[in-house]
Scaffold this active site. Sequence first.
Site, PDB file in Angstrom:
ATOM      1  N   SER A  24       3.571 -13.040   1.188  1.00  0.00           N
ATOM      2  CA  SER A  24       2.899 -11.916   0.532  1.00  0.00           C
ATOM      3  C   SER A  24       2.390 -10.841   1.470  1.00  0.00           C
ATOM      4  O   SER A  24       1.956  -9.776   1.009  1.00  0.00           O
ATOM      5  CB  SER A  24       1.731 -12.433  -0.314  1.00  0.00           C
ATOM      6  OG  SER A  24       1.899 -12.063  -1.658  1.00  0.00           O
ATOM      7  N   LYS A  44       3.552  -7.205   1.106  1.00  0.00           N
ATOM      8  CA  LYS A  44       2.900  -6.181   0.285  1.00  0.00           C
ATOM      9  C   LYS A  44       2.247  -5.087   1.132  1.00  0.00           C
ATOM     10  O   LYS A  44       2.056  -3.964   0.661  1.00  0.00           O
ATOM     11  CB  LYS A  44       1.873  -6.833  -0.638  1.00  0.00           C
ATOM     12  CG  LYS A  44       2.473  -7.730  -1.711  1.00  0.00           C
ATOM     13  CD  LYS A  44       1.390  -8.302  -2.617  1.00  0.00           C
ATOM     14  CE  LYS A  44       1.979  -9.142  -3.739  1.00  0.00           C
ATOM     15  NZ  LYS A  44       2.533 -10.425  -3.277  1.00  0.00           N
ATOM     16  N   SER A  97      -3.144  -9.792  -4.559  1.00  0.00           N
ATOM     17  CA  SER A  97      -1.775 -10.218  -4.240  1.00  0.00           C
ATOM     18  C   SER A  97      -0.925 -10.148  -5.509  1.00  0.00           C
ATOM     19  O   SER A  97      -0.258 -11.106  -5.899  1.00  0.00           O
ATOM     20  CB  SER A  97      -1.756 -11.639  -3.666  1.00  0.00           C
ATOM     21  OG  SER A  97      -0.511 -11.907  -3.054  1.00  0.00           O
TER      22      SER A  97
END
Length: 538
Positions: free
Chosen positions: A199, A202, A376
């Site tokens: 993640s 991102k 997230s």
Amino acid sequence: MVRITDAVRPRLARAAGIVRPSLTRVAAAAKPQVARLTRAAGPRLARITKAGPGVRSWQYTAGAATAGLALAAGVVTAAGPWDSTGQRTAERDRAAALERTGGADHGRKNDSSRTSDTAAGAPRPAPSAASVLTGLGGAAGTVKSAPDALPTSTGLAAVLDRLLADPALGARHTVAVVDVATGKRLYGSGADEALTPASTTKIATAVAALSAMGADHRLTTRAALEPDTRELVLVGGGDPTLTARKDAQGWASLRTLAASTAKALKKRGITDVTLSYDTTLFAGSRIHPIGVNPNLAPVTALSADEGRIDDSTSGPATRVSDPAVDATGKFAEFLKADGITTTAPGPSKATTRAQTLATVSSPPLSTVVERMLTNSDNDIAEALARQTALATGVRADFAGGGKAVQAQLKKLGLPMTGAAFKDGSGLDREDRLTATLLTALLVKAGDPDRPELRPVLTGLPVAGFTGTLSTRYADGAAGVVRAKTGTLTGVNTLAGTVVDQDGRLLAFALLTSATTDPTAAQTALDRTATALAGCGCR
């Protein structure tokens, strides 16, 4: 009692300086939160004090900083998620997160609530929040401190090498630590080796989207009437924050759009229409290469509440199979309540003759990016990758989104060797990023010449307080570390910023591969970030 050292005193003074303008206005409202935070912080300080003189000085510092920043954040949060300077501090109702559950990454659920608001009187977009850097030692969006305060490679190695030897970090791991003000790499281990970022991808998606579209860009959903056929088309604008819930709290509301549409129809003497929906803004498969997954709804230009069938706002959840049909069905219900009869909705495409009757727009992209990073949020990430593709003339599908993100970052002059983007969220295990690139992204976000990128820093979860870090750093650098987490099976990553004892703002990235115990790996990563917060390392 723990004595606040000379090193920590400037940090607490700066925190107090940020909070002080709000004290008079919010003191009464803050009392319950401050009381809760005091109860939460007390045991930590007691444990550190009980440890006696053998405990390292940085543990004293981290403990004192945790208590001071926690109390300061409690006062600020009573007035909302922004302080008097416009900086995003902590999510409303979550400053006391030390006594709550929460935090969402892949596979974890979260009770985090929406906080940003674009209604009248709401705070300005995050680029106005220079204090995210100013409060850490600079002015006008920059970070400055004496050159001799810069950590040294030798000093950092003395602290980090032992921690990074922890077997919990897996068979392979890479690390980079960079001074944000100068961009100088202070420490690196395998920093140019590309690994699966999970993640932390991102961060790259956020930088690409903001640089391509600007922090004030909004995503618009509209209702358009075909004048010759009385076909009403709900046209998706790719807004992943569109909501059908009553408590819209500043997000684009499907209810508001229906009410305005019904009013416009009645002015034309129309009370029954053929209802259609248009999702042609996005192209390609709606299903991520990982398949149907509770971490992500089918990606479409039209959806409400990310296709969730429960009342959650982030984290994994069961999703509807066709978000566009679901959103249009809810739109039809709201129209019916306002006296407009509709047919069962079907797919269509608005023509150039279609007359726009009403629109609703998302909050500024700065706010959307912050929500994505804090929670997230995979749905927002995939939507922003496709919006970046649209903004740069690339096909808006999974592959196009990844291609657009990569091209935009290359355009910014960032180190792209080894990087590969297969999606915008990091769910794809074929994504590849280096620690060098992740820290370069954070440094770019702190560049005073790129204020539109500041939401990348302000949106990072705050250790011990918000989003995916709300339940972490309970005994460490709470409030001092801000970082994006990443978790896939066998992969644990962490990238963000930390203020060291001398007030330097450091960017760091830690990527691991082939971990076998995710909890132990996460703990090892947090221990390393806490060590950065507690050392001058010279």
